[in-house]
Every structure is written in structure tokens, then in C-alpha cells.
Write a protein that holds these residues in place. Structure first.
Motif, PDB file in Angstrom:
ATOM      1  N   GLY B 142       0.747  -1.303  -0.216  1.00  0.00           N
ATOM      2  CA  GLY B 142      -0.006  -0.102   0.069  1.00  0.00           C
ATOM      3  C   GLY B 142       0.984   1.368  -0.019  1.00  0.00           C
ATOM      4  N   GLU B 143       2.090   1.144   0.726  1.00  0.00           N
ATOM      5  CA  GLU B 143       2.784   2.471   0.876  1.00  0.00           C
ATOM      6  C   GLU B 143       3.496   2.543  -0.524  1.00  0.00           C
ATOM      7  N   ILE B 144       3.890   1.342  -1.174  1.00  0.00           N
ATOM      8  CA  ILE B 144       4.563   1.761  -2.533  1.00  0.00           C
ATOM      9  C   ILE B 144       3.646   2.343  -3.631  1.00  0.00           C
ATOM     10  N   ARG B 145       2.325   2.058  -3.391  1.00  0.00           N
ATOM     11  CA  ARG B 145       1.488   2.711  -4.039  1.00  0.00           C
ATOM     12  C   ARG B 145       1.215   4.148  -4.125  1.00  0.00           C
ATOM     13  N   LEU B 146       1.315   4.464  -2.940  1.00  0.00           N
ATOM     14  CA  LEU B 146       1.412   6.022  -2.226  1.00  0.00           C
ATOM     15  C   LEU B 146       2.685   6.618  -2.835  1.00  0.00           C
ATOM     16  N   VAL B 147       3.824   5.976  -2.875  1.00  0.00           N
ATOM     17  CA  VAL B 147       4.984   6.695  -3.362  1.00  0.00           C
ATOM     18  C   VAL B 147       4.885   6.912  -4.761  1.00  0.00           C
ATOM     19  N   LEU B 148       4.395   5.920  -5.489  1.00  0.00           N
ATOM     20  CA  LEU B 148       4.166   6.043  -6.852  1.00  0.00           C
ATOM     21  C   LEU B 148       3.231   7.104  -7.374  1.00  0.00           C
ATOM     22  N   LEU B 149       2.094   7.342  -6.538  1.00  0.00           N
ATOM     23  CA  LEU B 149       1.219   8.455  -6.865  1.00  0.00           C
ATOM     24  C   LEU B 149       1.884   9.737  -6.651  1.00  0.00           C
ATOM     25  N   ALA B 150       2.691   9.772  -5.427  1.00  0.00           N
ATOM     26  CA  ALA B 150       3.468  10.985  -5.201  1.00  0.00           C
ATOM     27  C   ALA B 150       4.422  11.282  -6.387  1.00  0.00           C
ATOM     28  N   PRO B 165      -4.078  -0.069 -10.397  1.00  0.00           N
ATOM     29  CA  PRO B 165      -3.266   0.533  -9.085  1.00  0.00           C
ATOM     30  C   PRO B 165      -3.837  -0.132  -7.932  1.00  0.00           C
ATOM     31  N   THR B 166      -4.680  -0.843  -7.821  1.00  0.00           N
ATOM     32  CA  THR B 166      -5.448  -1.521  -6.617  1.00  0.00           C
ATOM     33  C   THR B 166      -5.064  -2.970  -6.538  1.00  0.00           C
ATOM     34  N   ALA B 167      -4.460  -3.609  -7.608  1.00  0.00           N
ATOM     35  CA  ALA B 167      -3.883  -5.018  -7.349  1.00  0.00           C
ATOM     36  C   ALA B 167      -3.230  -5.192  -6.075  1.00  0.00           C
ATOM     37  N   PHE B 168      -3.328  -6.301  -5.581  1.00  0.00           N
ATOM     38  CA  PHE B 168      -2.698  -6.775  -4.469  1.00  0.00           C
ATOM     39  C   PHE B 168      -2.871  -5.697  -3.300  1.00  0.00           C
ATOM     40  N   LEU B 169      -3.945  -4.884  -3.211  1.00  0.00           N
ATOM     41  CA  LEU B 169      -3.930  -4.096  -1.934  1.00  0.00           C
ATOM     42  C   LEU B 169      -5.175  -4.468  -1.202  1.00  0.00           C
ATOM     43  N   PHE B 171      -8.691  -3.940   1.358  1.00  0.00           N
ATOM     44  CA  PHE B 171      -9.753  -3.309   1.217  1.00  0.00           C
ATOM     45  C   PHE B 171      -9.796  -1.812   1.620  1.00  0.00           C
ATOM     46  N   ARG B 172      -9.022  -1.869   2.792  1.00  0.00           N
ATOM     47  CA  ARG B 172      -8.669  -0.306   3.202  1.00  0.00           C
ATOM     48  C   ARG B 172      -7.896   0.536   2.319  1.00  0.00           C
ATOM     49  N   LEU B 175      -9.596   1.413  -1.121  1.00  0.00           N
ATOM     50  CA  LEU B 175     -10.425   2.728  -0.710  1.00  0.00           C
ATOM     51  C   LEU B 175      -9.648   4.032  -0.605  1.00  0.00           C
ATOM     52  N   MET B 176      -8.508   3.844  -0.165  1.00  0.00           N
ATOM     53  CA  MET B 176      -7.813   4.995   0.075  1.00  0.00           C
ATOM     54  C   MET B 176      -7.131   5.602  -1.302  1.00  0.00           C
ATOM     55  N   PHE B 177      -6.819   4.361  -2.062  1.00  0.00           N
ATOM     56  CA  PHE B 177      -6.389   4.963  -3.235  1.00  0.00           C
ATOM     57  C   PHE B 177      -7.433   5.248  -4.487  1.00  0.00           C
ATOM     58  N   LEU B 178      -8.620   4.734  -3.986  1.00  0.00           N
ATOM     59  CA  LEU B 178      -9.636   5.207  -5.038  1.00  0.00           C
ATOM     60  C   LEU B 178     -10.028   6.690  -4.738  1.00  0.00           C
ATOM     61  N   GLU B 179      -9.951   6.997  -3.548  1.00  0.00           N
ATOM     62  CA  GLU B 179     -10.312   8.356  -2.687  1.00  0.00           C
ATOM     63  C   GLU B 179      -9.112   9.444  -3.612  1.00  0.00           C
TER      64      GLU B 179
END
Lengths: 329, 262
Positions: B142-150, B165-169, B171-172, B175-179
Motif C-alpha cells: 500500500g505504501e509503495i502505491r502511495l510513493v508511486l502516486l506522489a 493500481p489497486t491490485a494486491f491491495l 480493502f482499506r 479505498l484510500m487509493f480510489l479516494e
């Protein structure tokens, strides 16, 4: 401020070891004589002057340049090939240069031709590796490494043939010593090799931030705006120039291109913006120290390659054990 | 930003056409969910849109053909969040995010003050400033996705492509990534094109009044395009995926349930 300090340390380190190596050697020189020789390079006692300025100084400087070239090329190759275990010889530089040197020793009487031939064949080997790895108009990182491995083994076979036909009393010992690496015969005429070395190191230095993106894979690097064809060419070309020239004046020297970048990562982290300058400085310092040991540990010279491997091998094992714990994936 | 794709066909060297005559226009901020079975050409289409695997002649941004734009010029307009992301060297989070600024540097350029500032801002917005100095190897999925988002944020592009982008994440994190994606579209005025396998993503955006479109791909062609409610129907899922399904709605939320092979 911090940046200035770091830069100063990186420059001072190799300079300090070069100066140190002027003071240390089999031929004993008192401290006062030494200072006198350093201050008056042309006018003082000719023997002292020769030992310091014609033997120790060019050796130390050549060692510094070769060490820097091999280690920075290793760091660059590890980055663009996304593989922490490759070294500067991965594309066939070492065996290509080795074949060139053998060819000159066996057929051209050695001497200056050895260096020229070694350099040309080193560059030729990389071009061959590139062409062999080219599939369907493009060359991926994996096919390039495969190409390098194939070309390496091909040249290694050719080297064996030359060893078989070489004269066992005069030529074979030269070949053997060339492969063990040495700075013993360095003089100022070898300094011409610094041109390709400096060109190569500069190219890698200038492109160092891009290595970060290239180490994420070509697709991602492109998505970040990095022209992968251009930067791969500049970085691999620079590393090839630098290693080819380094290997042809020092003989093949293993390990440096593998280990120094890893020591660098332990000191500064993986970011190539910092790793590249640190590798240059560390590689230079390491090689000066190794050369210093090689000419002082015993009454006869110990080949550089032997010392590098004797110190490098245990370190590499240590590194493998350590990184299993948490370094890379 | 306006992305125009006109009659795009694409084949990998020596292979059959993976994309067949695709025409698609994405205009302005919002979310475009790119759906379709495995192998229907979603990832290939993303690669073509960035001119990484194609020559870009069938694609234009704001009227300029991609074939006329340099690599860095394209990356200043289109950012990308990859699905599979393997990092060989343990870069710090800050170093990784900073890579988003490479498109703005000159031939031999290094990051400058403005780049470092953009990097800090992007980390702030993605909520990862707290672990800017941690290394990649210590991050969770989940943190890696946020790094890539940044990283994509500090690329400052009008279009952001996301490959599942939400593969392997969990539920929580999903949802955070969709938001985050919704915020990108509404607050940052970004056009997000998201390849996804979950039909519920489209419904989720729709029920929260985020401007969203679905593009359903099948066999390298576009099967249909419209709002999620128009496109994700029992009959289209049967056509494209070959499965029977039911679309369940409680008035506020919609969801697809697969029931059997058709």
C-alpha cells in the motif's frame, strides 16, 4: 555547506593517498629529503627525484584513475542492468582486452602495441556483445548481458589458443603477468589513457541521476521522461571507454568494479546522484592503497589482481551474508 | 487536457495486431476506467498512449501529435503508475518521488531547488512525508502505491495513467487509493485513465458523483464506452467476459456479482 564538505572529502581522499604513496617504498627516503624533493621536483638529487617523480608518482596517479574508472563503471553497469552482482567486465571488456593484449604479445612483439591492441579489442568486444544481444531491432538489458557473457567466453577460448601457441619461456610469462594486473611499468607515456578514462567517467557522472530511473526498467524510465536509448548509449559507452582504457594500462583487475560500488552504497545509500561521485573517490583510493601494498608487502611485486581478489573475496562473502538480512530484494 | 486517439492499431514485432482500430477521446478532468479481460489490450494501450511502444502517430494531446513530442515533453503531460514494480536498489522514498522531476531536467541536468520543493509538496499531498527517509525495501504494498502516486503527482502532468493500481491491495488501501484518484480528478484537475479489473470501481466513482467513464475493451477493440451504469451491464459482461452475472443495487451503491459461466 554539507555539500561543500562532502565534495572536499571526496577529492581530498585520493589526493591524500597519492601523497602518502610518494613517501612509502622499498627505496628508503628520509622525511627531510622527501620534503626537499617534493618542493624542488627538478633541482634535487636525481635518484631521489627519479624514484619519487618518475616511479611512485605516475604509478599512484595511474592507480587512482584506473580504480576510479573500474568502480564507477561497475556502479553504472549495476544500475542500468538492474543487477547488483554485475561488474565492469560484464560486457566482455576484460576478455576482449585480454585477447588484444595476448595477440600483441604473441604476434606483434608486445611493447606499446599491447596497450593499443588491448584497448581496441576491449571496445570491439562490447560492440560484438551489443550486436549479439540485439534481437528484433532492439536490445533489452537481459539480451545485452547474455551477449556479453557469450562474447566473454568466446574471447576466453581465443586467449587459450594464444596461450597454447605462445612461446613458453618469453611470451607466456608476459601473458600470465598481464592477466594478474600491475602498475609496475607505468610511466608518463601511459597518461594518454587518461583521455578515454576521463571522458567515460565524465559521461557517467553527468548522467548519474538518470541511472536511478534506468534501474526501474526501460518502460518506467521512459514513462518518467528518460530517453532510454540515448542514456543507455551514453552510460554504457562511457563505462566501456573508461574500463577499456583502465584495463589496457593495468591488466585485468577484478573485484574493484563489483565491490567498491557496494561499499559506496553502504556509505551513502543507493541514490546514484551520490553513489557515482563516492564510487569515483573510493575506487581511486582503494586502488592506490592496493598498489601501495603490492609494491611494499614483499621484496618482489605482488600482482594487483591477486591482492584485489584476496581482499575482495572475503569481503564479497561478508556482503552476501549481510545483504540477505535486509539490503536488496 | 485532451487526449485523442484516432484509428490506432498496434502489433508487437512479428505478432498479430493487439490493438485494432482504436479511437478514443478523453477530454478534461475526470476518471476513465479502462476495463476488459486479460489480454484484451489494456496495458498495451497505456504503453501506446505514452509513445513507449508505439510511434505515437495516431495519438495527439491538445491537438499536438505525440510523434512530434520529445520523450520528456510527453512525460510532462502524461504520468504513469505501474502495476508491477520491482525495485532492485533500495532507494529512499524521497529519491523515488524525486524521479518524477526528471522530465523537467536538461540533458545532463540534476534536480534543482524547485524540483525538491515540488517533491516535498507531492509527498505532503500523498500523505507520505512521514516516511520520506525510509528505504523502498521496508515499504508495504500500500505504501509503495502511495510513493508511486506522489511520483506521478510531482511529474505535474495533466493525464495520469494507472495500470491496475489497486491490485494486491487490501480493502482499506484500495479505498484510500480510489479516494486519492477521485481527489486528483476533482481538486488537481487531472484526467485519470485507470486500467482496472473491478467493475465496482466505476460504480464507486459514479455513486460519489466523480466524473467517470467506462471504456470496455474486448479482443483489442473498444466494445463500448459510457457511464458505468450504461456500460457495465449483465449483457455486456456476458459478451466480453463470457460469464453470467447479476448487478445488485441498494439504491445508493451498485455492485456486480459473478454467478456462472455462460
Amino acid at each position: 555547506m554539507k555539500k561543500v564538505l562532502t565534495t572536499s572529502i571526496l577529492i581530498i581522499c585520493p589526493v591524500f593517498f597519492i601523497v602518502l604513496s610518494l613517501f612509502i617504498g622499498i627505496y628508503g627516503i628520509s622525511f627531510g629529503d622527501m620534503i626537499n624533493t617534493l618542493l624542488h621536483p627538478l633541482s634535487s638529487d636525481t635518484t631521489l627525484s627519479t624514484v619519487v617523480w618518475d616511479l611512485r608518482f605516475p604509478r599512484a596517479v595511474a592507480a587512482a584513475f584506473c580504480g576510479a574508472a573500474l568502480s564507477v563503471s561497475g556502479a553504472a553497469f549495476q544500475g542500468v542492468f538492474r543487477n547488483p552482482l554485475v561488474n565492469s567486465g560484464i560486457l566482455g571488456v576484460s576478455n576482449g582486452a585480454g585477447f588484444g593484449a595476448c595477440l600483441a604479445i604473441v604476434f606483434l612483439g608486445g611493447g606499446k602495441m599491447t596497450y593499443i591492441s588491448a584497448f581496441l579489442f576491449a571496445v570491439f568486444a562490447v560492440i560484438l556483445a551489443y550486436l549479439s544481444g540485439k534481437v528484433g531491432g532492439t536490445s533489452s538489458v537481459v539480451t545485452l548481458i547474455l551477449g556479453g557473457t557469450i562474447v566473454s567466453s568466446f574471447f576466453s577460448a581465443l586467449i587459450s589458443i594464444l596461450k597454447v601457441i605462445a612461446d613458453p619461456y618469453s611470451q607466456l610469462p608476459s601473458i600470465t603477468f598481464w592477466f594478474m594486473g600491475s602498475f609496475a611499468s607505468i610511466n608518463y607515456s601511459h597518461f594518454i589513457a587518461f583521455i578515454p578514462i576521463l571522458t567515460g567517467i565524465s559521461l557517467i557522472y553527468l548522467c548519474r541521476w538518470r541511472i536511478n530511473a534506468l534501474s526501474m526498467g526501460a518502460f518506467e524510465a521512459e514513462s518518467l521522461g528518460v530517453d532510454t536509448r540515448l542514456y543507455n548509449f551514453l552510460i554504457i559507452g562511457g563505462a566501456t571507454l573508461a574500463t577499456s582504457a583502465a584495463v589496457c594500462i593495468s591488466g585485468t583487475i577484478g573485484w574493484v568494479g563489483l565491490i567498491i560500488p557496494h561499499i559506496g552504497r553502504m556509505i551513502t545509500g543507493s541514490d546514484n546522484r551520490r553513489l557515482i561521485p563516492v564510487s569515483i573517490s573510493l575506487g581511486a583510493s582503494f586502488m592506490i592503497i592496493i598498489d601501495l601494498l603490492s609494491r611494499n608487502l614483499s621484496s618482489s611485486e605482488i600482482p594487483i589482481g591477486i591482492l584485489c581478489s584476496l581482499i575482495g573475496a572475503p569481503f564479497f562473502v561478508y556482503l552476501l551474508k549481510k545483504t540477505k538480512g535486509g539490503g536488496w530484494k | 487536457m485532451r487526449l485523442d486517439i484516432k484509428n490506432l492499431s498496434f502489433a508487437y514485432p512479428g505478432g498479430d495486431n493487439v490493438l485494432k482500430n482504436i479511437s478514443l477521446c478523453v477530454d478534461g478532468a475526470g476518471i476513465t476506467c479502462l476495463m476488459g479481460p486479460n489480454g484484451s489490450g489494456k496495458t498495451t494501450l497505456l504503453g501506446c498512449i505514452m509513445k513507449i511502444i508505439s510511434d505515437g502517430r495516431s495519438i495527439s494531446i491538445d491537438g499536438t501529435s505525440l510523434s512530434k513530442l520529445k520523450r520528456s515533453e510527453i512525460s510532462r503531460r502524461i504520468a504513469y503508475i505501474p502495476q508491477i514494480h520491482s525495485v532492485t536498489f533500495p532507494y529512499t522514498v524521497r529519491d523515488a518521488v524525486l524521479m518524477g522531476r526528471m522530465a523537467y531536467a536538461g540533458l545532463f541536468g540534476s534536480p534543482e531547488k524547485s524540483d525538491f520543493e515540488a517533491c516535498e509538496r507531492a509527498m505532503e499531498q500523498a500523505g507520505i512525508s512521514g516516511f520520506a527517509d525510509r528505504t523502498y525495501s521496508s515499504l508495504s504494498g500500500g505504501e509503495i502505491r502511495l510513493v508511486l502516486l506522489a511520483r506521478a503527482l510531482c511529474q505535474d502532468a495533466g493525464i495520469i495513467l494507472m495500470d491496475e493500481p489497486t491490485a494486491f491491495l487490501d480493502f482499506r488501501n484500495e479505498l484510500m487509493f480510489l479516494e486519492s484518484a477521485a481527489r486528483l480528478a476533482i481538486e488537481n484537475n487531472v484526467s485519470v485513465i485507470m486500467a482496472t479489473h473491478s467493475p465496482n470501481h466505476g460504480f464507486w466513482f459514479e455513486s460519489r458523483n466523480v466524473p467517470v467513464d467506462c471504456v470496455l475493451m474486448s479482443g483489442g477493440m473498444i466494445y463500448g464506452r459510457g457511464t458505468p451504469s450504461e456500460i457495465i451491464t449483465e449483457s455486456s459482461i456476458k459478451d466480453v467476459y463470457g460469464v453470467e452475472s447479476r448487478i445488485i443495487s441498494d439504491g445508493a451503491e451498485k455492485s456486480v456479482v459473478m454467478t456462472a459461466f455462460s
